[in-house]
Design an enzyme around this catalytic site. Structure first.
Site, mmCIF file in Angstrom:
data_model
loop_
_atom_site.group_PDB
_atom_site.id
_atom_site.type_symbol
_atom_site.label_atom_id
_atom_site.label_comp_id
_atom_site.label_asym_id
_atom_site.label_seq_id
_atom_site.Cartn_x
_atom_site.Cartn_y
_atom_site.Cartn_z
ATOM 1 N N ASP A 119 59.695 -36.968 -15.757
ATOM 2 C CA ASP A 119 58.554 -36.974 -16.454
ATOM 3 C C ASP A 119 57.732 -35.728 -15.601
ATOM 4 O O ASP A 119 56.386 -36.200 -15.714
ATOM 5 C CB ASP A 119 58.036 -38.245 -16.559
ATOM 6 C CG ASP A 119 56.795 -38.253 -17.465
ATOM 7 O OD1 ASP A 119 56.722 -37.323 -18.380
ATOM 8 O OD2 ASP A 119 55.948 -39.208 -17.457
ATOM 9 N N GLN B 29 60.385 -45.287 -15.563
ATOM 10 C CA GLN B 29 59.227 -45.461 -14.693
ATOM 11 C C GLN B 29 58.404 -46.819 -14.686
ATOM 12 O O GLN B 29 57.720 -47.428 -15.492
ATOM 13 C CB GLN B 29 58.118 -44.501 -15.627
ATOM 14 C CG GLN B 29 58.299 -43.126 -15.320
ATOM 15 C CD GLN B 29 57.453 -42.302 -16.349
ATOM 16 O OE1 GLN B 29 57.663 -42.493 -17.428
ATOM 17 N NE2 GLN B 29 56.768 -41.203 -15.938
ATOM 18 N N ASP C 35 56.586 -50.248 -14.406
ATOM 19 C CA ASP C 35 55.233 -50.438 -14.059
ATOM 20 C C ASP C 35 54.868 -51.329 -12.872
ATOM 21 O O ASP C 35 55.432 -52.332 -12.645
ATOM 22 C CB ASP C 35 54.413 -51.098 -15.308
ATOM 23 C CG ASP C 35 54.142 -50.144 -16.412
ATOM 24 O OD1 ASP C 35 54.768 -49.096 -16.611
ATOM 25 O OD2 ASP C 35 53.164 -50.503 -17.097
ATOM 26 N N ARG D 164 42.497 -38.143 -10.735
ATOM 27 C CA ARG D 164 42.627 -38.438 -12.351
ATOM 28 C C ARG D 164 43.528 -39.680 -12.164
ATOM 29 O O ARG D 164 44.558 -39.726 -11.633
ATOM 30 C CB ARG D 164 43.475 -37.350 -12.881
ATOM 31 C CG ARG D 164 43.761 -37.759 -14.355
ATOM 32 C CD ARG D 164 44.518 -36.457 -15.089
ATOM 33 N NE ARG D 164 45.000 -36.791 -16.163
ATOM 34 C CZ ARG D 164 46.152 -37.336 -16.523
ATOM 35 N NH1 ARG D 164 46.975 -37.736 -15.425
ATOM 36 N NH2 ARG D 164 46.647 -37.485 -17.800
ATOM 37 N N ASP E 150 45.749 -41.844 -13.832
ATOM 38 C CA ASP E 150 46.748 -41.597 -14.913
ATOM 39 C C ASP E 150 46.787 -42.974 -15.688
ATOM 40 O O ASP E 150 46.862 -43.990 -14.886
ATOM 41 C CB ASP E 150 47.948 -40.980 -14.480
ATOM 42 C CG ASP E 150 48.951 -40.680 -15.489
ATOM 43 O OD1 ASP E 150 48.759 -40.003 -16.353
ATOM 44 O OD2 ASP E 150 50.049 -41.480 -15.328
ATOM 45 N N GLU F 182 42.104 -41.354 -17.462
ATOM 46 C CA GLU F 182 42.746 -40.879 -18.662
ATOM 47 C C GLU F 182 43.025 -41.988 -19.470
ATOM 48 O O GLU F 182 43.969 -42.927 -19.146
ATOM 49 C CB GLU F 182 43.964 -40.294 -18.015
ATOM 50 C CG GLU F 182 44.559 -39.578 -19.329
ATOM 51 C CD GLU F 182 46.199 -40.081 -19.334
ATOM 52 O OE1 GLU F 182 46.864 -39.406 -20.389
ATOM 53 O OE2 GLU F 182 46.747 -40.840 -18.783
HETATM 54 C C1 BGC Z 1 50.457 -37.941 -18.685
HETATM 55 C C2 BGC Z 1 51.925 -37.635 -19.193
HETATM 56 C C3 BGC Z 1 52.996 -38.719 -18.544
HETATM 57 C C4 BGC Z 1 52.542 -40.201 -18.699
HETATM 58 C C5 BGC Z 1 53.289 -41.281 -18.012
HETATM 59 C C6 BGC Z 1 50.375 -39.617 -18.996
HETATM 60 O O1 BGC Z 1 49.135 -39.934 -19.251
HETATM 61 O O2 BGC Z 1 49.472 -37.000 -18.992
HETATM 62 O O3 BGC Z 1 52.071 -36.564 -18.909
HETATM 63 O O4 BGC Z 1 54.188 -38.470 -19.293
HETATM 64 O O5 BGC Z 1 50.969 -40.130 -18.442
HETATM 65 O O6 BGC Z 1 53.055 -40.800 -16.789
#
Ligand code: BGC
Length: 667
Positions: free
Chosen positions: A69, A178, A180, A208, A210, A252
């Protein structure tokens, strides 16, 4: 000379005036000819970024990762992916960026790890119920938390995946590789604080956060924005305030405005957050030629705590997300912006800015003007400053992550590697081909988008109102024309844009500003004074105006009552000549405009720059002869010679008494 000298090192609210540039290490510049960008390459391009005028760099994940990813699947939080360099390279990059007053924001991806992370490998083998196992979220059935939506719906059918080693299902909001992390486990909190200390301790200016809405899971909820997530963020923020004042958290949170503002807390969670819902509405407003979508979403946006800031963006490394729009709006957006189904992915559109706007220069300027004018700090996605194209025939979101186009050389000047070795092919679409569309060509052409962007950024940076001002819509009779005023202290900037492809006229209600004179920011041209009655503006297709509403002549040009400019200087006075962007960009033009001897006053000065500084010794003191290039809005530029010297307070007063226009600045 540092373009960012004005970025005050100590201001804890620096993110309010930031112009952020988002880039991926692998995409920017290859310093070791292996076909993949790296920190060494990025360091070589820092001058370019400084020159562009951006103040902050946001780096996409660069940690060891299987890259399934694009690095958001992290296998080790404490290192640099070997393709991109070493920790030493990173430290040097940070130092070099800071030297240029560029701040650095990196990624804290804490919702999930890669399944290759040692924690996951340990967890799947650990005893059920043990703290090691509990680093992740497990279940015997895939039936729990059914109300949670699937985000990567083109790729995943469930948020649960079976792990044959653990003999259990594990929870994942994104790809099934991925898993959690489990935030109900206090050890996970400790791990996160430790990694935060590692990067912030090194001097990173911001993180940031994410995918921050998805940290916790609770039955009977959609598992987003839960109170537990906010409590954890407050804990993280308290840690940062105690140990790293002046650093920034960026949320984000792809959410509706009322849920997104929750990530500011009471000013005790994140300092900044992306404004996701406004982004697609900018595109909608443009296509519908109607201001309503923008006004509507900003009206729905609750006020935010004082020290906080929205971040505005047009595009980023992901698809243009259409999660925060209604079903009808999504259909509309896909129909008008992604007719080819291959341009669509998940709920969004995988295209860059220029192709979305049909490579229409007027639309590009208009959308960027909105980006730079709406309340918040703008984020520019790498390559969009030159209008790069995309390639949606590549997989996933790779089509918007191709190598930066530096020149017409092999691999777009990005790398000397064998072209087959590149991490992704360069863009060869005839309309956006790197042989034509590249930084080198645009540097040479002062009419290029790159020059325009540079000028827009420099102009924005001269007015705090853009980053810090209030926002008030201006009523007008024409729905195709959007107008609003950004106001901060003495600055009042009227922004007017024509969303239509035809010439428009609008009657604006500017009665609150009666008596002021609109001065166009780029040209410094003065328009008709504002009266109580409606103000008439006419705009060509997709035209935009930035107009300072000045109360009196030159009140806004930074000069004091005596016509002098005030500048702060540290150390030698002469450093203003070489290091202060403000001196050349503002104090000099302000002085020249009033100097009796100065040539053609009918022409507006667009820009003054110091081409040379020649020391003149005499009487034990050093004076300087400045060679100044003065360019005007129209016509040829001039070269002006100006002697300058330093005078202490008494002498300065004497000189001013004798000749009131003899001083440029008060230091
Ligand atoms: C990122 C993506 C990513 C996802 C999983 C998002 O917020 O901007 O690019 O695939 O998180 O980590």
């Amino acid at each position: 000379m540092s373009q960012n000298a004005a970025v005050s090192a100590g201001d804890p609210l620096w993110y309010k005036d930031a112009v952020i540039y988002q880039l991926h290490i692998k995409s920017f510049f290859d310093g070791n000819d292996d076909g993949i960008g790296d920190f060494r390459g990025l360091i070589q391009k820092l001058d370019y970024l400084e020159n562009l005028g951006v103040t902050t760099l946001w780096l996409l994940p660069f940690y060891p990762s299987p890259l399934r990813d694009d690095g958001y699947d992290i296998a080790d939080y404490y290192n640099v992916h070997p393709d991109y360099g070493t920790m030493r390279d990173f430290r040097r990059f940070l130092q070099e960026a800071h030297k240029r007053n560029l701040r650095v924001v990196t990624e804290l991806v804490i919702n999930h790890t890669s399944d290759q992370h040692a924690w996951f490998q340990r967890a799947r083998r650990a005893k059920a119920g043990s703290p090691e196992r509990d680093y992740y979220v497990w279940s015997d059935t895939p039936d729990k938390y059914q109300e949670a939506r699937i985000i990567f719906q083109d790729f995943e059918g469930s948020n649960w995946s079976w792990d044959p080693v653990a003999n259990a299902y594990f929870w994942h909001r994104f790809y099934s590789h991925q898993p959690d992390l489990n935030f109900d486990n206090p050890r996970v909190h400790e791990e996160i604080i430790r990694m935060l200390d590692f990067w912030m301790g090194m001097g990173v200016d911001g993180l940031r956060l994410d995918a921050i809405p998805y940290l916790y899971e609770r039955e009977g909820t959609n598992c987003e924005n839960l109170p537990e997530t906010h409590a954890f963020l407050k804990k993280l923020r308290a840690h940062v305030d105690a140990h790293y004042p002046g650093r920034m958290f960026l949320a984000e949170a792809n959410q509706w405005p009322e849920d997104a503002v929750a990530y500011f807390g009471d000013g005790d969670e994140c300092h900044t957050a992306f404004h996701f819902p406004v982004m697609p509405r900018l595109y909608m407003a443009l296509r519908m030629e109607d201001r309503f979508p923008i006004i509507d979403i900003l009206d729905q946006t609750p006020p935010i705590p004082d020290p906080c800031q929205w971040l505005m963006f047009l595009r980023n490394h992901d698809e243009l997300t259409l999660e925060m729009v209604t079903d009808e709006e999504r259909d509309y957006m896909r129909r008008v912006y992604a007719e080819d189904p291959r341009a669509r992915i998940n709920l969004g559109i995988r295209r860059r800015l220029a192709p979305l706007l049909e490579n229409n220069r007027k639309k590009l300027e208009l959308m960027n003007t909105l980006l730079f004018s709406l309340p918040g700090s703008p984020v520019i996605y790498y390559g969009d400053e030159i209008g790069m194209g995309d390639n949606y025939y590549l997989g996933d979101r790779d089509g918007v992550r191709t190598p930066m186009q530096w020149s017409l050389d092999r691999n777009a000047g990005f790398s000397y590697a064998n072209p087959q070795k590149l991490y992704l092919p360069v863009i060869i679409d005839p309309e956006y081909h790197y042989e034509v569309l590249n930084v080198e060509n645009q540097q040479k052409n002062v009419s290029s988008l790159l020059w325009w962007t540079r000028q827009a950024i420099a102009t924005r940076k001269r007015y705090k109102a853009f980053g810090r001002g209030s926002m008030k819509f201006v009523a007008g009779d024409n729905a195709q024309v959007l107008a609003f005023v950004r106001e901060h202290e003495d600055e009042r900037i009227l922004v007017v844009v024509n969303l239509s492809k035809y010439t428009q006229m609008a009657l604006l209600d500017l009665a609150d500003y009666a008596g002021s004179t609109p001065v166009e920011l780029y040209s410094q041209n003065r328009l008709l004074e504002v009266k109580e009655s409606s103000y008439v503006v006419t705009l060509s297709p997709y035209a935009y105006y930035w107009l300072a509403l000045e109360r009196e002549t030159h009140e806004d040009d930074g000069t004091t009552d005596e016509g002098m400019y005030e500048l702060e200087v540290q150390g030698e006075w002469s450093s203003v000549l070489t290091e202060s962007h403000e001196f050349a960009a503002q104090a000099l033009p302000a002085y020249l405009r009033t100097a009796r001897w100065f040539g053609d006053k009918r022409r507006s000065i667009q820009h003054a720059s110091i081409a040379d500084t020649l020391p003149v010794e005499g009487g034990g003191e050093t004076a300087y002869l400045l060679v100044i290039e003065v360019s005007y809005r129209e016509g040829a530029s001039d070269t002006v010679l100006l002697p300058v010297a330093y005078a202490g307070a008494d002498k300065a007063q004497r000189l001013l008494d004798e000749s009131p226009r003899s001083a440029i600045a008060r230091l």
